[in-house]
Design a protein around this motif. Structure first.
Motif, PDB file in Angstrom:
ATOM      1  N   LYS A 197     -28.667 -98.886 -19.689  1.00 13.89           N
ATOM      2  CA  LYS A 197     -29.207 -99.989 -20.502  1.00 13.89           C
ATOM      3  C   LYS A 197     -28.941-101.329 -19.816  1.00 13.89           C
ATOM      4  CE  LYS A 197     -26.599 -98.721 -23.962  1.00 13.89           C
ATOM      5  NZ  LYS A 197     -26.050 -97.507 -23.372  1.00 13.89           N
ATOM      6  N   THR A 198     -27.679-101.514 -19.441  1.00 15.27           N
ATOM      7  CA  THR A 198     -27.311-102.779 -18.799  1.00 15.27           C
ATOM      8  C   THR A 198     -28.085-102.947 -17.494  1.00 15.27           C
ATOM      9  OG1 THR A 198     -25.124-102.529 -19.763  1.00 15.27           O
ATOM     10  CG2 THR A 198     -25.367-104.142 -17.996  1.00 15.27           C
ATOM     11  N   SER A 199     -28.202-101.856 -16.764  1.00 16.17           N
ATOM     12  CA  SER A 199     -28.903-101.936 -15.483  1.00 16.17           C
ATOM     13  C   SER A 199     -30.374-102.293 -15.675  1.00 16.17           C
ATOM     14  CB  SER A 199     -28.801-100.606 -14.741  1.00 16.17           C
ATOM     15  OG  SER A 199     -27.452-100.269 -14.564  1.00 16.17           O
ATOM     16  N   SER A 257     -19.113-100.311 -17.663  1.00 17.44           N
ATOM     17  CA  SER A 257     -19.531 -99.880 -18.991  1.00 17.44           C
ATOM     18  C   SER A 257     -19.380-101.061 -19.956  1.00 17.44           C
ATOM     19  CB  SER A 257     -18.655 -98.710 -19.430  1.00 17.44           C
ATOM     20  OG  SER A 257     -19.074 -98.293 -20.684  1.00 17.44           O
ATOM     21  N   THR A 258     -20.432-101.299 -20.716  1.00 15.71           N
ATOM     22  CA  THR A 258     -20.469-102.499 -21.559  1.00 15.71           C
ATOM     23  C   THR A 258     -19.431-102.430 -22.672  1.00 15.71           C
ATOM     24  OG1 THR A 258     -22.808-102.619 -21.108  1.00 15.71           O
ATOM     25  CG2 THR A 258     -22.003-103.925 -22.952  1.00 15.71           C
ATOM     26  N   VAL A 259     -18.781-103.557 -22.883  1.00 17.93           N
ATOM     27  CA  VAL A 259     -17.811-103.651 -23.971  1.00 17.93           C
ATOM     28  C   VAL A 259     -18.460-104.453 -25.086  1.00 17.93           C
ATOM     29  CG1 VAL A 259     -15.589-104.574 -24.650  1.00 17.93           C
ATOM     30  CG2 VAL A 259     -15.866-103.541 -22.397  1.00 17.93           C
ATOM     31  N   TRP A 281     -30.637-107.677 -26.911  1.00 20.98           N
ATOM     32  CA  TRP A 281     -29.239-107.253 -27.023  1.00 20.98           C
ATOM     33  C   TRP A 281     -29.008-105.965 -26.255  1.00 20.98           C
ATOM     34  CZ3 TRP A 281     -24.940-109.426 -29.378  1.00 20.98           C
ATOM     35  CH2 TRP A 281     -25.184-110.656 -30.012  1.00 20.98           C
ATOM     36  N   ASP A 282     -28.002-106.051 -25.418  1.00 22.95           N
ATOM     37  CA  ASP A 282     -27.552-104.860 -24.691  1.00 22.95           C
ATOM     38  C   ASP A 282     -26.337-104.352 -25.452  1.00 22.95           C
ATOM     39  OD1 ASP A 282     -26.889-102.956 -22.848  1.00 22.95           O
ATOM     40  OD2 ASP A 282     -25.880-104.376 -21.503  1.00 22.95           O
ATOM     41  N   THR A 283     -26.428-103.142 -25.957  1.00 18.35           N
ATOM     42  CA  THR A 283     -25.298-102.647 -26.746  1.00 18.35           C
ATOM     43  C   THR A 283     -24.435-101.728 -25.885  1.00 18.35           C
ATOM     44  OG1 THR A 283     -26.562-100.766 -27.506  1.00 18.35           O
ATOM     45  CG2 THR A 283     -26.657-102.760 -28.843  1.00 18.35           C
ATOM     46  N   ALA A 284     -23.282-101.427 -26.431  1.00 15.82           N
ATOM     47  CA  ALA A 284     -22.385-100.526 -25.709  1.00 15.82           C
ATOM     48  C   ALA A 284     -22.639 -99.110 -26.180  1.00 15.82           C
ATOM     49  CB  ALA A 284     -20.940-100.909 -25.984  1.00 15.82           C
TER      50      ALA A 284
END
Ligand SMILES: Nc1nc2c(ncn2[C@@H]2O[C@H](COP(=O)(O)OP(=O)(O)OP(=O)(O)O)[C@@H](O)[C@H]2O)c(=O)[nH]1
Ligand SMILES: [Mg+2]
Lengths: 847, 230
Positions: free
Chosen positions: B18-20, B35-37, B54-57
């Protein structure tokens, strides 16, 4: 200060309100201190605390919480599940003994809904299970407003308006106590980790989330900011805009709410309270109270800039917008943008720099002043203080790296070029344009010339010296010219052309100078350089006179002066006279005669010369002929005298023609030149614009010349026959027949004769047709006349004029052929207005 | 801070990318991520609108936050890893319920990421065993999830939301396969979603904010500071 060496006494809670600091202890005491803030010269803030009072509350319980309500001068004290009101100054309970019982914890509504300034709204978590109560607290009484039952046991609460943000056993929720509607936020196990619920602004809360997150949530149950990342065991959080400060067992951390980044970490052990009070952040251990002072925002921003953290500095500055008065903010923000611009500039990030300079409305001279020698010596500019950057000049900034230097210069060039015509440049256009000129000159940039020939504000002395230094003499000339010093400009340019100084900017500089002089209105200058220009090249040089704009010519320079000046330059002189006679069509005898004489002179000279300049001679001859034919102004006899005795037969023929001595002229053409074609042409152009009779007379004359020859020259006879046969129409056949020798056969002249007969018959028939038509037309008119006379027209005062609709009161009227009758004056005005009815104008009749 | 006009949320198991994806789209780069916090968000100007993404964890630990992030969302991008069937299963089991708080007319996109890792040869219908993968194409592994699986999930979502297929964008249009690493179809994904979000924003603006909390009788009181000294 409080407990000396009494080890068992611990700080339980604190409250700070203005200068008042209150501390509650575990042995049921409240202490009151006054805080004195001192700012040292270095800007460091220190606090000194003076103890005022202490008060024992009389229980064996700790003081759990303290909250000041300064508008009521009351301190709310939670101890033994009861909130009592005490006087803020003497810590005495209010005489009425007003209190709230059964409170586990409480909080004040910082966004109260009642609107009563002498009332504070208090929200408590009740000792009753799953119960929240709202109270209004006045100076000496309390009043319950609402009791709300929650789905689970609450353990922490914050309030904003009607919204409660609650930490329940397993989750956070938002609850509107007015409507009872609730909204889940997210799960959180309050038994495992102490929840944090903190109001951070209008309708927004900060909550401890899973994994050590500081979560933001609005009363609508959404998150508008990304979470900040604390450690797992955070104890407390406070707000110090735009930062969130958090406390854990070992550190105080500072995160920005603007970009969620961690900005600072302070080691701090044994802290157990962290709270903010009107911008002051206070942290306490069991034994001590510490006040954290934020550096002034500007200082923070400056520090960020100093460590080249441009992005963060700008975010911080922008984030601070609403906390600083507008005027002050704008000044500060502009400065920050400018500083940031210079940081980007120093890293050769020119695009970013430019944008920052632009939005920061940088005084361009700040940038120019970085470049040595660019600002004019006369410039009044001094760099702003404190400086916007740390660089003395470009050399220091680039550390002598030539490539960087060139890039920087290129950037400045494009930047100055962009801003020079915008309002950014107002007030110091001289500085900008002079700097730009210097850059261009140094870089050998082609725009240098564009700059100088368009509107500019380059300062003369400074720019001149610079251009000279860089050997830009041509440009220097332009500069002089722009400053009205044409003499200086010309002097330079002439020197360049003559090779005295070197500047290869223009290979056609001579032509440029000629052009310049052509349009130069200073006639002394024109005279001064006319000799030089003509010596170089008569034919090109003469343009300074011939191509001058005509309005200039008329008022400034007398043609006679020019002609006498040109005496030494025959070609130029001819060109100039041609200009006067042929282009400007000046109708003065002397110019026309002069020109003709000059042509003649030149031709005769060419002819007498040995080398045969055939082309040139022919060209001149053509010009001479054309002049002699077309002009009627020159002195014919004067030219004729000059021509006599030369072999310019054609020309003398033309001259005789001008004198109407056609016999002589034709004689020359036929007998001297034997050019029959020319003789025919002569007849044609001499009779141009004349009537047929004249033309016939000329042709007849030519025929006579052919035939009158004593010697029966066969060629002449042939010419005569051809003339007749080819130009039958130009002759009056009857006259011709009288002239033609009887010996000629009809055959010989048959084309002429048949042409003549046909012509004659044609004329006769055409005349008959015309006659017939005229008779017919006459008949029509007669008919109409009879018709109009036939019917009488009655005019009475009952009839009205068709134009003005008024009755007729005079006998005169106008009747249109279609029968309409109008006043004479109406008809007249109608004609004037030209809105005439069809065919009325011709056939209107009056009775 | 500019107030966003609409919200798009990326959901999906940890490590699916997702973040990528977001990073590739916003910063035009692919780089190593952690890894997203908690979550992170970006603002994207789309025409006249500001869209927050929004990028979620994906980590289980932060699962509880998803519902709050999804509240009022105009679009949810459910992300899985084409090489992990489990990550697709998780979307249904774990993440779908989080979208209950999204806007009623929220649109859904299903995105299989990391297609660069697998070959493109269509795998035989019932072969999802990775140990056989190397046989076909060099170093690449065989894709574990086919687009049809994603389409099936999309239809399940519609059923779950009790939406009629006729009223929503077609499944084929809303199932994407991307690679954050190569950038394959990443712009296409986000741009398609944004274009669909715009009408929702327009409608939300016209109707006022969708409130689950009733604030009709809430009148903000004048700000009288309770504890004001000096
Ligand atoms: N080959 C390949 N690797 C990818 C791709 N997208 C992401 N990765 C890698 O997969 C790993 C996880 O990517 P992230 O973007 O951090 O995953 P995430 O979904 O944000 O994970 P959480 O934040 O934990 O939920 C990283 O090592 C990435 O480099 C892709 O398209 N192709
Ligand atoms: Mg991630």
């Amino acid at each position: 200060m409080l407990m000396g060496d009494k080890n068992h006494i611990n700080i339980e809670c604190i409250e700070c309100c203005g200068k008042n600091l209150y501390i509650g202890t575990n042995d049921c005491f409240i202490y009151h201190f006054m805080l004195d803030e001192k700012v040292s010269t270095s800007g460091k803030v220190t606090f000194a605390a003076t103890k005022q009072l202490h008060k024992y509350l009389g229980f064996k319980k700790p003081v759990n919480e303290l909250k000041a309500a300064s508008a009521l001068t009351r301190l709310l004290v939670l101890c033994d599940n009861t909130i009592t009101l005490v006087n803020m100054m003497n810590l005495e309970p209010v005489p009425t003994g007003a209190r709230i019982k059964g409170a586990v914890t409480f909080t004040l509504n910082e966004n109260p809904v009642s609107g009563d300034p002498f009332c504070v709204e208090v929200c408590i978590i009740s000792v009753k299970r799953r119960t929240i109560q709202m109270f209004m607290v006045f100076e000496d009484r309390v009043q319950i407003v609402k009791e709300v039952v929650t789905p689970e046991q609450p353990c922490a609460v914050a309030v904003d308006g009607y919204y409660l943000c609650l930490a329940l056993t397993t989750q956070y929720i938002i609850l509107n106590y007015n409507t009872g509607i609730s909204q889940d936020l997210f799960p959180y196990c309050s038994e495992e980790k102490r929840p944090i619920v903190k109001r951070i602004g209008r309708q927004e809360f900060l909550l401890a989330g899973p994994g050590g997150l500081g979560m933001f949530a609005t009363v609508d149950g959404i998150s508008q900011r990304a979470p900040v990342h604390w450690s797992e065991n955070v104890i407390g959080a406070a707000l110090c805009f735009p930062y969130v400060v958090a406390l854990d067992e070992e550190f105080i951390t500072v995160h920005s709410m603007l970009d969620q980044q961690q900005k600072q970490t302070l080691p701090f052990k044994e802290g157990h309270i962290l709270q903010d009070f009107e911008g002051k952040v206070i942290v306490a251990t069991n034994k001590g109270v510490y006040i954290l002072v934020p550096l002034p925002l500007e200082k923070q921003i400056q520090d960020l800039l100093a460590s080249h953290r441009v992005e963060e500095a700008l975010v911080l500055a922008k984030g601070a917008r609403r906390n600083i008065p507008k005027e002050k903010f704008q000044v500060m923000y502009k400065r920050i943008l400018q500083q940031a611009g210079f940081i980007q500039f120093a890293q050769l990030q020119f695009l970013e720099a430019k944008e920052l300079f632009r939005s920061g409305q940088l005084d361009v001279r700040e940038l120019i002043s970085l470049y040595p020698f660019l600002l004019p010596t006369s410039s009044s500019f001094i760099r702003s203080h404190p400086p916007l950057h740390e660089y003395a000049d470009l050399n220091q900034l680039t550390q002598g790296d030539q490539e960087k230097m060139i890039k920087c210069k290129r950037f400045l060039m494009s930047y100055l070029n962009e801003v020079r015509s915008t309002e950014v440049a107002n007030g110091y256009k001289e500085d900008i344009d002079t700097a730009l000129l210097k850059l261009y000159a140094e870089a050998n940039h082609e725009s240098l010339l564009d700059l100088l020939v368009s509107e500019n504000f380059c300062l003369l002395t400074d720019s001149a010296a610079w251009l000279e230094k860089h050997k830009k003499y041509f440009a220097l000339g332009l500069l002089y010219h722009y400053n009205g010093q044409d003499a200086a400009a010309l002097q330079l340019w002439v020197q360049i052309v003559d090779g005295d100084i070197e500047d290869s900017t223009r290979s056609d500089l001579y032509e440029y100078v000629v052009d310049f002089l052509t349009f130069c209105s200073d006639r002394d200058l024109v005279w001064k350089y006319s000799e030089w220009v003509l010596q170089k090249n008569e034919e090109v040089g003469v343009q300074i006179f011939t191509k001058r704009p005509s309005e200039e010519q008329e008022k400034n320079i007398n043609p006679d002066d020019i002609i006498s000046c040109l005496n030494k330059y025959p070609k130029a002189r001819i060109k100039y006279l041609e200009h006067l006679v042929l282009e400007r069509k000046i109708e003065k005898e002397k110019y026309h005669t002069h020109l003709a004489a000059l042509y003649l002179e030149a031709i005769l000279q060419l002819k007498s010369g040995t080398t045969d300049n055939c082309v040139e001679t022919v060209e001149l001859l053509l010009k001479l002929r054309s002049l002699l034919q077309k002009s009627d102004l020159y002195r014919i006899h004067f030219i004729l005298d000059k021509i006599r005795g030369t072999d310019l037969h054609m020309e003398s023929a033309i001259l005789y023609g001008k004198l109407e001595e056609h016999e002589k002229a034709l004689h020359i053409l036929v007998h001297e030149l034997k050019d029959f074609g020319a003789a025919e042409e002569y007849c044609v152009w001499n009779s141009e614009n004349r009537d047929l009779q004249y033309r016939r007379r000329l042709f007849h004359m030519l025929l006579s010349v052919y035939l009158r020859a004593d010697t029966s020259d066969c060629a002449l006879v042939m010419a005569a026959v051809d003339l007749l046969n080819n130009h039958a129409a130009e002759f009056d056949a009857a006259l011709v027949l009288q002239l033609v020798p009887d010996s000629w056969s009809v055959q010989l002249l048959s084309p002429f004769l048949s042409g003549a007969v046909r012509q004659s018959i044609h004329t006769k028939r055409m005349t008959q047709v015309a006659l017939g038509l005229a008779q017919a037309e006459n008949l029509i008119y007669k008919y109409e006349k009879v018709k109009h006379k036939g019917t009488p027209i009655l005019l009475s005062d009952k009839k009205v004029c068709q134009v003005c609709q008024n009755p007729f009161c005079e006998p005169a009227f106008v009747r249109y052929p279609n029968g309409g009758m109008v006043h004479t004056h109406c008809a007249a005005s109608r004609h004037l207005n030209s809105s005439v009815t069809p065919h009325s104008s011709r056939s209107s009749s009056e009775t | 801070m500019k107030k966003p006009d609409g919200k798009v949320v990326l959901l999906g198991d940890m490590n699916v990318g997702k973040t990528s994806l977001l990073h590739r789209y916003m910063e035009r780069r692919f780089q190593d991520t952690v890894s997203t916090v908690g979550g992170a968000f970006y603002l994207k100007q789309w025409g006249p609108y500001n869209i927050s993404i929004w990028d979620t964890a994906g980590r289980e630990q932060f699962h509880g936050l998803g519902s709050m992030y999804c509240r009022g969302a105009a679009a949810v991008i459910l992300t899985y890893d084409v090489n992990s069937l489990q990550s697709l299963v998780e979307l249904e089991d774990r993440f779908l319920a989080l979208t209950d708080s999204a806007s009623a007319d929220c649109i859904f996109a299903i995105v299989g990421n990391k297609v660069d890792l697998s070959d493109d040869c269509a795998s035989p219908p019932d072969e999802h065993r990775p140990e056989k993968a190397a046989a076909g194409c060099s170093s690449k592994v065989r894709k574990q999830v086919r687009v049809e699986d994603a389409i099936a999930l999309y239809k399940k979502i519609l059923k779950y939301k009790m939406l009629d297929e006729k009223d929503v964008p077609a499944a084929e249009k809303m199932c994407f396969e991307t690679s954050a690493k190569t950038g394959y179809k990443v712009d296409y994904l986000f741009e398609t979603v944004f274009d669909m979000v715009v009408p929702i924003i327009v409608r939300q603006k016209a109707e006022g904010p969708p409130q689950t909390v009733d604030i009709t009788d809430y009148k903000p009181a004048k700000r009288t500071k309770s504890g004001c000294c000096a």
